[in-house]
Design a protein around this motif. Structure first.
Motif, PDB file in Angstrom:
ATOM      1  N   ASN A   1       6.203  32.417  32.933  1.00 53.30           N
ATOM      2  CA  ASN A   1       6.780  31.192  32.382  1.00 53.30           C
ATOM      3  C   ASN A   1       8.217  30.963  32.858  1.00 53.30           C
ATOM      4  O   ASN A   1       8.924  30.114  32.298  1.00 53.30           O
ATOM      5  N   ASP A   2       8.619  31.742  33.855  1.00 54.77           N
ATOM      6  CA  ASP A   2       9.926  31.578  34.495  1.00 54.77           C
ATOM      7  C   ASP A   2      11.075  31.625  33.478  1.00 54.77           C
ATOM      8  O   ASP A   2      12.011  30.832  33.529  1.00 54.77           O
ATOM      9  N   VAL A   3      10.991  32.593  32.552  1.00 53.60           N
ATOM     10  CA  VAL A   3      12.029  32.761  31.527  1.00 53.60           C
ATOM     11  C   VAL A   3      13.151  33.631  32.089  1.00 53.60           C
ATOM     12  O   VAL A   3      12.893  34.732  32.596  1.00 53.60           O
ATOM     13  N   GLN A   4      14.381  33.152  32.001  1.00 53.31           N
ATOM     14  CA  GLN A   4      15.533  33.919  32.471  1.00 53.31           C
ATOM     15  C   GLN A   4      16.266  34.647  31.342  1.00 53.31           C
ATOM     16  O   GLN A   4      16.950  35.637  31.575  1.00 53.31           O
ATOM     17  N   MET A   5      16.140  34.126  30.120  1.00 50.34           N
ATOM     18  CA  MET A   5      16.860  34.707  28.978  1.00 50.34           C
ATOM     19  C   MET A   5      15.924  34.799  27.780  1.00 50.34           C
ATOM     20  O   MET A   5      15.303  33.800  27.410  1.00 50.34           O
ATOM     21  N   LEU A   6      15.818  35.991  27.189  1.00 50.43           N
ATOM     22  CA  LEU A   6      15.009  36.182  25.986  1.00 50.43           C
ATOM     23  C   LEU A   6      15.920  36.601  24.837  1.00 50.43           C
ATOM     24  O   LEU A   6      16.600  37.624  24.920  1.00 50.43           O
ATOM     25  N   PHE A   7      15.944  35.803  23.779  1.00 46.48           N
ATOM     26  CA  PHE A   7      16.731  36.116  22.588  1.00 46.48           C
ATOM     27  C   PHE A   7      15.793  36.623  21.497  1.00 46.48           C
ATOM     28  O   PHE A   7      14.885  35.897  21.073  1.00 46.48           O
ATOM     29  N   THR A   8      15.997  37.864  21.076  1.00 44.96           N
ATOM     30  CA  THR A   8      15.149  38.458  20.046  1.00 44.96           C
ATOM     31  C   THR A   8      15.941  38.589  18.754  1.00 44.96           C
ATOM     32  O   THR A   8      17.051  39.139  18.740  1.00 44.96           O
ATOM     33  N   ILE A   9      15.379  38.073  17.679  1.00 46.39           N
ATOM     34  CA  ILE A   9      16.023  38.124  16.365  1.00 46.39           C
ATOM     35  C   ILE A   9      15.194  39.052  15.491  1.00 46.39           C
ATOM     36  O   ILE A   9      14.053  38.740  15.131  1.00 46.39           O
ATOM     37  N   GLY A  10      15.740  40.206  15.155  1.00 45.01           N
ATOM     38  CA  GLY A  10      14.959  41.162  14.376  1.00 45.01           C
ATOM     39  C   GLY A  10      15.735  42.426  14.057  1.00 45.01           C
ATOM     40  O   GLY A  10      16.896  42.577  14.450  1.00 45.01           O
ATOM     41  N   GLY A  11      15.084  43.316  13.357  1.00 47.12           N
ATOM     42  CA  GLY A  11      15.705  44.554  12.915  1.00 47.12           C
ATOM     43  C   GLY A  11      15.510  45.699  13.882  1.00 47.12           C
ATOM     44  O   GLY A  11      15.329  45.499  15.094  1.00 47.12           O
ATOM     45  N   ASP A  12      15.484  46.904  13.347  1.00 48.05           N
ATOM     46  CA  ASP A  12      15.450  48.119  14.151  1.00 48.05           C
ATOM     47  C   ASP A  12      14.280  48.137  15.136  1.00 48.05           C
ATOM     48  O   ASP A  12      14.464  48.370  16.331  1.00 48.05           O
ATOM     49  N   GLY A  13      13.067  47.871  14.643  1.00 48.49           N
ATOM     50  CA  GLY A  13      11.893  47.892  15.512  1.00 48.49           C
ATOM     51  C   GLY A  13      11.941  46.819  16.580  1.00 48.49           C
ATOM     52  O   GLY A  13      11.567  47.050  17.735  1.00 48.49           O
ATOM     53  N   THR A  14      12.426  45.637  16.201  1.00 44.10           N
ATOM     54  CA  THR A  14      12.534  44.521  17.146  1.00 44.10           C
ATOM     55  C   THR A  14      13.526  44.843  18.251  1.00 44.10           C
ATOM     56  O   THR A  14      13.280  44.579  19.430  1.00 44.10           O
ATOM     57  N   LEU A  15      14.665  45.407  17.860  1.00 44.91           N
ATOM     58  CA  LEU A  15      15.689  45.739  18.845  1.00 44.91           C
ATOM     59  C   LEU A  15      15.201  46.820  19.805  1.00 44.91           C
ATOM     60  O   LEU A  15      15.477  46.769  21.011  1.00 44.91           O
ATOM     61  N   LYS A  16      14.447  47.793  19.286  1.00 48.09           N
ATOM     62  CA  LYS A  16      13.879  48.817  20.166  1.00 48.09           C
ATOM     63  C   LYS A  16      12.877  48.189  21.132  1.00 48.09           C
ATOM     64  O   LYS A  16      12.804  48.554  22.310  1.00 48.09           O
ATOM     65  N   GLY A  17      12.095  47.217  20.615  1.00 45.24           N
ATOM     66  CA  GLY A  17      11.161  46.504  21.476  1.00 45.24           C
ATOM     67  C   GLY A  17      11.872  45.700  22.542  1.00 45.24           C
ATOM     68  O   GLY A  17      11.461  45.670  23.705  1.00 45.24           O
ATOM     69  N   CYS A  18      12.963  45.060  22.148  1.00 43.83           N
ATOM     70  CA  CYS A  18      13.779  44.289  23.094  1.00 43.83           C
ATOM     71  C   CYS A  18      14.336  45.202  24.180  1.00 43.83           C
ATOM     72  O   CYS A  18      14.328  44.845  25.370  1.00 43.83           O
TER      73      CYS A  18
END
Length: 439
Positions: free
Chosen positions: A169-186
């Motif tokens: 999808n030609d994404v250059q920037m991914l913003f993840t909003i989340g806690g501990d598990g989300t940040l580890k996934g990011c």
């Protein structure tokens, strides 16, 4: 690992494009200027820390100052950004989404912004969620509502599949909003991107209602949480005081840290006992909770007890440790347990009236208050500035009341907890009259 490298932010390359922001390059207290890469914020601001570094001829441990850079990495006209929200609900998520969209569109002129539905599931094409196109007009009013307009989910997805989706999808920037598990996934997504040599920035905005993200001053939604909880405590006190030997038990969120329970009790000082995960209290015996509660009822004839959801887990007999989809340990219900133990104990002592209240899901799905709303917008803007300059695998947060960038790896290594020997907990003990020996 040296202190210098510990808080170093990774970059996708040297930013070479001129920022479209029309800012001053001259320093001034009241002038909004570009931030230089040499602008750092010292972690330990104490005189003792400064003297130690001076004596050892060491550079103090520093963070990168958050803010707009004069040169950026991505061409706004040809860039696509994506936003994903994961984990449990928290006041302010919609504010952050709104802030990211507004900053990308109005600050930098990014035209294509995608909303990823239902957490990391939305980056797995097999789930069939698709994407939501986000525009300023679509998000302009979402701050008025709680929850997340994108939906959320718990649990991991295949990292390779998620990166493939970003690439497709030609994404250059991914913003993840989340806690501990989300940040580890990011962070894992960022690692896969680096491994493949792709030009995609991944950014984390820490979201946890429990305020247990390490290093940063606070996470968004926390102030709203204890703000909403405070009047509930007042009403619970009215219930308890309205009956002879009345007891009100209020269970608040706080899986591993008791900041909401403690802060709400300070904000509404009608609470007599605060039980938090950090406190290994006992139920029985001379210094046990039930005996102290009995003494309270004998003199005042009512009591208000605030208990965090993760408190008292040592009191349960556990054979197996169960986890949820995010990998968090599933705790036994301390609220129901405490109510029953109090009922059993006083059945042979004197009659009591017990009211049990659990407002957790009402609190976490509320809209952000004014203070959190401002904070969420600032977090969003600073996250966008960092991403546009090509920084990756970082989170934005306040440390020593200043916005900084931190590596995701630095904030997920452990949980922030209440120091039971610190001034904050001492304030709770003073406010409640809870005895020092309890726990």
């Amino acid at each position: 690992m040296s202190n210098k490298i510990e808080f170093q932010i990774e970059n996708l390359g040297v930013p070479k494009l001129k920022s479209p922001l029309q800012l001053s390059t001259v320093r001034g207290d009241d002038i909004f200027t570009f931030i230089s890469e040499t602008d750092k914020m010292v972690f330990d601001t104490s005189l003792e820390g400064y003297a130690k570094c001076l004596a050892n001829n060491e550079e103090p441990l520093c963070f990168e100052k958050a803010g707009p850079r004069q040169n950026i990495h991505f061409d706004p006209e040809n860039s696509t950004a994506a936003i994903v929200t994961c984990g449990g609900l928290c006041p302010g998520i919609n504010n952050v989404i709104r802030g990211i969209v507004m900053a990308l569109h109005y600050f930098y002129g990014v035209k294509k912004i995608l909303g990823v539905p239902y957490g990391f599931e939305g980056l797995n094409p097999e789930m069939g969620h698709g994407f939501i196109e986000l525009t300023p007009d679509k998000v302009k009013d979402i701050h008025q509502f709680g929850g997340t307009i994108l939906g959320s989910s718990r649990g991991a997805q295949d990292v390779s599949v998620m990166v493939d989706t970003l690439l497709k999808n030609d994404v250059q920037m991914l913003f993840t909003i989340g806690g501990d598990g989300t940040l580890k996934g990011c962070n894992a997504i960022g690692e896969e991107i680096m491994k493949r040599g792709l030009d995609i920035s991944v950014v984390g905005i820490p979201k946890t209602i429990d305020n247990d993200v390490d290093i940063i001053d606070k996470s968004f939604g926390f102030e709203t949480a204890f703000d909403i909880a405070s009047p509930i405590l007042k009403d619970a006190h009215n219930e308890a005081a309205g009956a002879y030997n009345g007891i009100a038990i209020i269970k608040l969120m706080g899986r591993d840290s008791g900041f909401i329970a403690a802060s709400a009790s300070l904000a509404m000082p009608v609470v007599n006992f605060v039980l938090v995960p950090e406190l290994d209290f006992e139920l029985y015996g001379k210094n046990g909770f039930l005996e102290v509660l009995k003494s309270r009822l004998e003199t005042k004839h009512h009591a208000v007890i605030v208990v965090a959801e993760g408190a008292g887990q040592h009191l349960f007999e556990k054979n197996d440790v169960m986890t949820d989809a995010s990998g968090n340990v599933q705790h036994d219900d301390i609220g129901i347990f405490l109510k029953q133990k109090i009922k059993d104990y006083f059945s042979d002592v004197f009659p009591v009236t017990i009211k049990y209240i659990d407002p957790s899901y009402i609190i976490r799905s509320a809209a952000a208050n004014s203070s959190d709303s401002v904070f969420c917008s600032s977090l969003a803007y600073q996250a966008v500035h960092g991403a546009m300059s090509g920084k990756t695998k970082f989170v934005v947060g306040k440390v020593n009341d200043k916005f900084v960038y931190l590596p995701i790896s630095a904030v997920v290594s452990k949980r922030k907890k209440i120091d039971l020997e610190g001034g904050f907990w001492f304030s709770v003990l003073q406010s409640t009259g809870q005895p020092f020996f309890l726990g």
